[in-house]
Enzyme design. Structure first.
Site, PDB file in Angstrom:
ATOM      1  CB  THR A  41      -0.941  -0.001   1.225  1.00 18.36           C
ATOM      2  OG1 THR A  41      -1.842  -1.090   1.108  1.00 18.36           O
ATOM      3  CG2 THR A  41      -1.732   1.287   1.319  1.00 18.36           C
ATOM      4  CB  SER A  88       2.401  -7.768   1.723  1.00 13.11           C
ATOM      5  OG  SER A  88       1.228  -7.549   2.459  1.00 13.11           O
ATOM      6  CB  THR A 121      -0.026  -3.351   6.316  1.00 12.24           C
ATOM      7  OG1 THR A 121      -1.244  -3.357   5.576  1.00 12.24           O
ATOM      8  CG2 THR A 121       0.608  -1.961   6.249  1.00 12.24           C
TER       9      THR A 121
END
Length: 358
Positions: A41, A88, A121
């Site tokens: 992000t 991720s 994250t």
């Protein structure tokens, strides 16, 4: 008649030279920090300035990330490297091995004082803990991400990145293990976790507590982790291209053994059982776990609760079953430690020692 410069002019020239020298000396004193970008992000973009969900991750390159925070030049000599460009949730064992090897190569160089890794994250806490166990240096390694894309009105990526570089450039961070810098806070890789789907204060260490704050361009540490990390671990991934298959089985009411049996049949070398409460084993899956252990599969009892110690010989007789208790590690981090442990040994007693050590 030859020109003779006045004393005032000579003094002015001398003052300028001294000023330039002091600037050069100040620049030389800045730490050299390499930013390794992996996507996420913090490198994402949305359709509008109010798009904080439904954006596209991993669209902005590392040079653009650095250019967006010119203040970085005041705290470190920064250079960037694009290692991956992924969201991720797509992070894999192969990505981790490549990243850890690159970090170790860079930190072995005298002109690199610290590393910052920009990361999505969703799995940031897992990558941080993997590096905490495999980095072979006391130099600072700091992971950072963002909960909102850079195109948002309230983007948190720029200040998070600035704080991460500040932390990686600091002497205070040396020897503290791999760190996570988010929301003006400093967390230990072993214990931090993502606690909210979307808010900027998502990263917390709920019970054991964060390590400190970043405020006024300075990191403040109030405590450190007592568990061994980085250069003090026994894990060496320098010659590894793959990691053993370890999977997670989730506990819930009315659980059935289908997923467990499928994973064992697919070749799992280890199973993390994310049990209810204190890692309790439902009768419907206990038989399968016992059978898997007899086949040589390592079984670690963890908990879906997310906090607290999973007590050895508490909700199950681990000594009799030859199981391992995860201590305070959540299931996703227990998986990482078990994978690395299995590269060293298949002795459950030694692996239990590792869970109490790291």
């Amino acid at each position: 008649m030859s020109y003779q410069p006045s004393a005032r002019w000579l003094n002015a020239v001398l003052a300028c030279a001294m000023l330039l020298t002091s600037y050069a000396e100040a620049a030389e004193k800045l730490a050299h920090v390499t930013i390794l970008a992996t996507g996420g992000t913090i490198a994402g973009s949305g359709a509008s300035s109010t798009t904080t969900v439904g954006y596209t991750a991993a669209t902005v390159g590392v040079n653009s990330l650095i250019a967006a925070v010119p203040e970085l030049a005041k705290v470190a000599e920064v250079k960037g490297e694009q290692v991956f460009q992924i969201a991720s949730e797509n992070m894999s064992n192969e990505h981790w091995l490549k990243l850890a090897k690159r970090v170790n190569t860079l930190l072995a160089q005298p002109d690199v004082d610290g590393i910052v890794i920009t990361h999505g994250t969703d799995t940031l806490e897992e990558t941080a803990y993997f590096l905490d166990l495999t980095v072979k240096s006391k130099k600072p390694v700091v992971l950072v991400g963002a909960m909102r894309p850079g195109t948002a009105l309230s983007a948190d990526g720029p200040i998070n990145l600035y704080n991460a570089v500040l932390l990686a450039a600091s002497q205070e961070a040396v020897g503290k293990g791999v760190l996570v810098a988010m929301n003006d806070q400093i967390h230990a890789a072993r214990d931090v976790t993502k606690t909210n789907t979307s808010t900027p204060d998502s990263f917390k260490t709920p019970e054991l507590g964060m390590l400190g704050y970043i405020q006024g361009n300075k990191p403040y540490f109030y405590h450190v982790s007592s568990r061994k990390n980085t250069a003090d671990t026994e894990f060496d991934i320098s010659q590894l291209d793959t990691l053993p298959q370890v999977d997670i089985v989730y506990g819930y009411a009315n659980v059935n053994p289908v997923a467990l049996n499928a994973l064992v049949a697919a070749g799992a070398k280890g199973i993390i059982h994310a049990g209810v409460g204190d890692g309790s084993l439902a009768a419907s899956v206990k038989t399968g776990l016992v059978a898997a252990r007899k086949q040589g599969v390592l079984i670690v009892r963890s908990s879906r609760v997310g906090q607290g110690i999973v007590a050895r010989n508490g909700e199950a007789n681990d000594d009799e079953l030859d199981f391992v208790a995860s201590d305070t590690l959540n299931p996703q981090k227990a998986r990482i430690l078990l994978m690395l442990a299995l590269t060293r040994t298949s002795d459950s007693k030694q692996i239990q020692r590792m869970f109490y050590t790291y």
